[in-house]
Design an enzyme around this catalytic site. Structure first.
Site, PDB file in Angstrom:
ATOM      1  N   CYS A  37      -1.948  -2.368   7.118  1.00 24.72           N
ATOM      2  CA  CYS A  37      -1.179  -2.331   8.674  1.00 24.72           C
ATOM      3  C   CYS A  37      -1.377  -0.604   9.186  1.00 24.72           C
ATOM      4  CB  CYS A  37       0.099  -2.564   8.602  1.00 24.72           C
ATOM      5  SG  CYS A  37       1.296  -1.431   7.940  1.00 24.72           S
ATOM      6  N   GLU A  96       0.994  -1.138  -0.026  1.00 25.52           N
ATOM      7  CA  GLU A  96       0.037   0.137  -0.024  1.00 25.52           C
ATOM      8  C   GLU A  96       0.835   1.094   0.040  1.00 25.52           C
ATOM      9  OE1 GLU A  96      -0.175  -2.582   1.967  1.00 25.52           O
ATOM     10  OE2 GLU A  96      -2.264  -3.132   2.624  1.00 25.52           O
TER      11      GLU A  96
HETATM   12  N1  THU Z   1       2.166  -6.361   4.051  1.00 24.78           N
HETATM   13  C1  THU Z   1       1.653  -5.387   3.111  1.00 24.78           C
HETATM   14  O1  THU Z   1       2.294  -5.448   1.881  1.00 24.78           O
HETATM   15  N2  THU Z   1       0.490  -4.892   3.278  1.00 24.78           N
HETATM   16  C2  THU Z   1      -0.234  -5.299   4.487  1.00 24.78           C
HETATM   17  O2  THU Z   1      -1.419  -4.673   4.400  1.00 24.78           O
HETATM   18  C3  THU Z   1       0.222  -5.998   5.264  1.00 24.78           C
HETATM   19  C4  THU Z   1       1.584  -6.742   5.239  1.00 24.78           C
HETATM   20  C5  THU Z   1       3.526  -6.964   3.644  1.00 24.78           C
HETATM   21  C6  THU Z   1       4.728  -6.576   4.695  1.00 24.78           C
HETATM   22  C7  THU Z   1       5.423  -7.777   4.505  1.00 24.78           C
HETATM   23  O3  THU Z   1       6.307  -7.673   3.246  1.00 24.78           O
HETATM   24  C8  THU Z   1       4.506  -8.871   4.316  1.00 24.78           C
HETATM   25  O4  THU Z   1       3.415  -8.509   3.923  1.00 24.78           O
HETATM   26  C9  THU Z   1       4.372  -9.740   5.677  1.00 24.78           C
HETATM   27  O5  THU Z   1       4.086  -8.869   6.516  1.00 24.78           O
END
Ligand code: THU
Length: 162
Positions: A109, A74
């Site tokens: 997140c 995001e």
């Molecule tokens: N991650 C995202 O790209 N977006 C989210 O909304 C949650 C987590 C990614 C970060 C990391 O590369 C992987 O997912 C595991 O946390």
């Protein structure tokens, strides 16, 4: 002391119920997830943004051997959009995570919500958020539905201008 209550509103359904533009964004988010660099988590995420200049910008998570140096899909998409088109407003965001059918759809997140909120405040434009897996969606009108009491830059900006 008084209690305050906040109501959160969102819709759930199948992607076939979404409008044509949203479905195009879903396809783009799914493609973007395939280009993710996620060798440490094996958790690929794709994001597709629609801007008010009608451009679509995508992003995906970019991990790093020094784990905290990586970035979520995001924020990659949001920062990429702002770096390409600094005056364009983000109006819609679709986020794809390929999860198993029984699990709930995955909201962004807290750090990503904060960055999306900055865009809403900065451009006075709410960002519609659609979370998807292969078939389902969860849709909210604004990032505020996920983070109703958010920290905004208003206070800092007014402090700097006085
Ligand atoms: N991650 C995202 O790209 N977006 C989210 O909304 C949650 C987590 C990614 C970060 C990391 O590369 C992987 O997912 C595991 O946390």
């Amino acid at each position: 002391m008084e209690n305050h209550r906040i109501e959160v509103v969102y819709q759930k359904g199948l992607q076939t119920e979404l409008d044509a533009v949203a479905q195009r964004l879903c396809d783009q988010a799914k493609l973007a997830a395939k280009r993710a660099y996620a060798p440490y988590s094996n958790f690929s995420v794709g994001a597709a943004l629609l801007l008010d200049n009608e451009e679509i910008v995508t992003g995906n998570n970019q991990e790093n051997a020094a784990y905290p140096s990586g970035l979520c899909a995001e924020r990659v998409a949001m920062f990429y959009a702002n770096s390409l088109y600094p005056d364009a407003k983000v109006v819609r965001m679709v986020v794809f995570v390929d999860i198993v059918a029984e699990a709930d759809l995955v909201p962004p997140c807290g750090s990503c919500l904060q960055v999306i909120r900055e865009s809403e405040v900065r451009f006075e434009q709410s960002v519609e958020i659609i979370l998807i897996d292969r078939n389902r969606f969860l849709r909210a009108e604004s990032v505020q539905q996920f983070m109703p009491l958010s920290f905004s830059g208003d206070f800092l900006l007014s402090k700097n201008n006085n």
